[in-house]
Write an enzyme that holds these catalytic residues in place. Structure first.
Site, short mmCIF file in Angstrom:
data_model
loop_
_atom_site.label_atom_id
_atom_site.label_comp_id
_atom_site.label_asym_id
_atom_site.label_seq_id
_atom_site.Cartn_x
_atom_site.Cartn_y
_atom_site.Cartn_z
N ARG A 128 0.85 -1.18 0.00
CA ARG A 128 0.00 0.00 0.00
C ARG A 128 0.89 1.24 0.00
O ARG A 128 1.59 1.53 0.97
CB ARG A 128 -0.91 0.00 1.22
CG ARG A 128 -1.61 1.32 1.53
CD ARG A 128 -2.53 1.83 0.44
NE ARG A 128 -3.55 0.88 0.08
CZ ARG A 128 -4.71 0.75 0.73
NH1 ARG A 128 -4.97 1.51 1.79
NH2 ARG A 128 -5.61 -0.11 0.31
N ARG A 134 -4.37 -13.89 -0.35
CA ARG A 134 -4.73 -12.50 -0.08
C ARG A 134 -3.83 -11.91 0.99
O ARG A 134 -3.64 -12.50 2.05
CB ARG A 134 -6.19 -12.42 0.37
CG ARG A 134 -7.19 -12.94 -0.64
CD ARG A 134 -8.58 -13.00 -0.06
NE ARG A 134 -8.66 -13.92 1.07
CZ ARG A 134 -9.73 -14.06 1.84
NH1 ARG A 134 -10.81 -13.33 1.61
NH2 ARG A 134 -9.74 -14.92 2.84
N ASN A 179 -7.11 3.12 -4.34
CA ASN A 179 -8.11 3.30 -3.30
C ASN A 179 -8.27 4.79 -2.97
O ASN A 179 -7.29 5.46 -2.65
CB ASN A 179 -7.70 2.54 -2.04
CG ASN A 179 -7.64 1.04 -2.28
OD1 ASN A 179 -8.63 0.35 -2.14
ND2 ASN A 179 -6.47 0.55 -2.68
#
Length: 318
Positions: free
Chosen positions: A210, A233, A283
């Site tokens: 991220r 994941r 995002n």
């Protein structure tokens, strides 16, 4: 400044890791005042500005009873110096309607971050398609046949719903095509629902990074969400382990290529998800990971965010 947060219920915050809480704490430390409401508290009546049932709050420093309410009442959004839209996904119809009310508040003089229009224009799974040079082979479709052709071409693929979050509904199908038909039926719902399909990136074993892009510039550390056990994941919500690490050269290249473009559209804070050197999601609704990076590296992400907010505010007021 007097700052209004539009967010999930305060009682639901996990303050030890919550990014919105970290923003609040940094703002209060600098002498700014805080208020909070939920999207359901927004209201627009003909002949009146957009208002919300708002609670003026103060952080206590206590781990459990972490805030106290100083005042509660209905206030016009344009009376606040800034409105921070921090409602977590999913981006459902109510989130969509909330962006329209917030956009009306902007027309009345409110300064809203991230921009309501930009939130609508950058759906988190689809936004990466604009930056194809940094994206893995990706397909968005309702067609089961197109998904099967994509699998035949790329052999090892990831399928996910466009409205998922936290790793929800993500499937991997390898070269043997095991369960591909069942997975298509589950996600596609007989052609009623669009599906995103991407080539599997083996670099996921090193983490789904991220990158935080604030005011068009990247924070110097990412949070790599590393899958655990047999999971594919890396999402923290799916049990991934968060490890902060310096940005790689390719991370910097991605951030410098897309960050200024997104900032110019009113996206003050963006979370760019990267596997290897490929962007897998962008995002914009409620990016997180401030506290994890700060705690592990000492780099003060909340301070960087508030600096950027103050810069934008000073620029708009000037």
């Amino acid at each position: 400044m007097n700052i209004l947060f539009v967010a999930d219920p305060l009682v639901s915050f996990k303050t030890y890791k919550d990014t919105t809480f970290a923003m609040m704490r940094e703002l209060q430390k600098r002498g700014h005042t805080l208020a909070a409401c939920e999207p359901q508290h927004l209201q627009w009546q003909t002949g009146h500005p957009v208002t919300a049932l708002v609670r003026q709050i103060e952080l206590t420093g206590d781990a459990d009873d972490w805030y106290r309410v100083l005042h509660q009442g209905r206030e016009a959004l344009h009376t606040y110096d800034a409105v921070l839209m921090r409602k977590d996904p999913p981006f459902d119809s109510e989130f969509f309607y909330a962006t329209h009310l917030l956009e009306q508040a902007e027309r009345e003089g409110a300064k809203v971050f991230n921009s309501p229009r930009a939130l609508r224009d950058h759906p988190e799974k689809l936004a990466l398609m604009e930056f194809a040079a940094f994206a893995p082979p990706t397909l968005v479709t309702r067609s089961p046949e197109a998904i099967r052709h994509f699998h035949a071409e790329h052999k090892d693929i990831i399928l996910k719903p466009l409205d998922g979050m936290g790793g929800m509904g993500i499937f991997r199908v390898g070269p043997d095509g095991m369960n591909l038909g069942s997975i298509i039926e589950t996600l596609n719902q007989g052609g009623a629902t669009s599906v995103m399909v991407q080539r599997y990136l083996p670099e996921i074993v090193d983490g789904d990074k991220r990158l935080l892009v604030i005011g068009g510039e990247a924070a110097p550390f990412s949070l790599a969400r590393i899958p655990q056990g047999s999971e594919i994941r890396g999402n923290l919500a799916a049990g991934g382990k968060g490890v902060a690490m310096p940005l790689s050269d390719s991370d910097w290249a991605i951030a410098r290529a897309i960050g200024p473009t997104l900032a110019a559209r009113g996206l003050l804070l963006v979370g760019v998800d990267v596997i290897g050197d490929k962007v897998t999601e962008i995002n914009v609704t409620s990016p997180t990971c401030f506290q994890e990076i700060h705690q592990q590296t000492g780099f003060d992400v909340p301070a960087m965010f508030v600096d950027a907010l103050q810069t934008v505010m000073n620029s708009s007021n000037g």
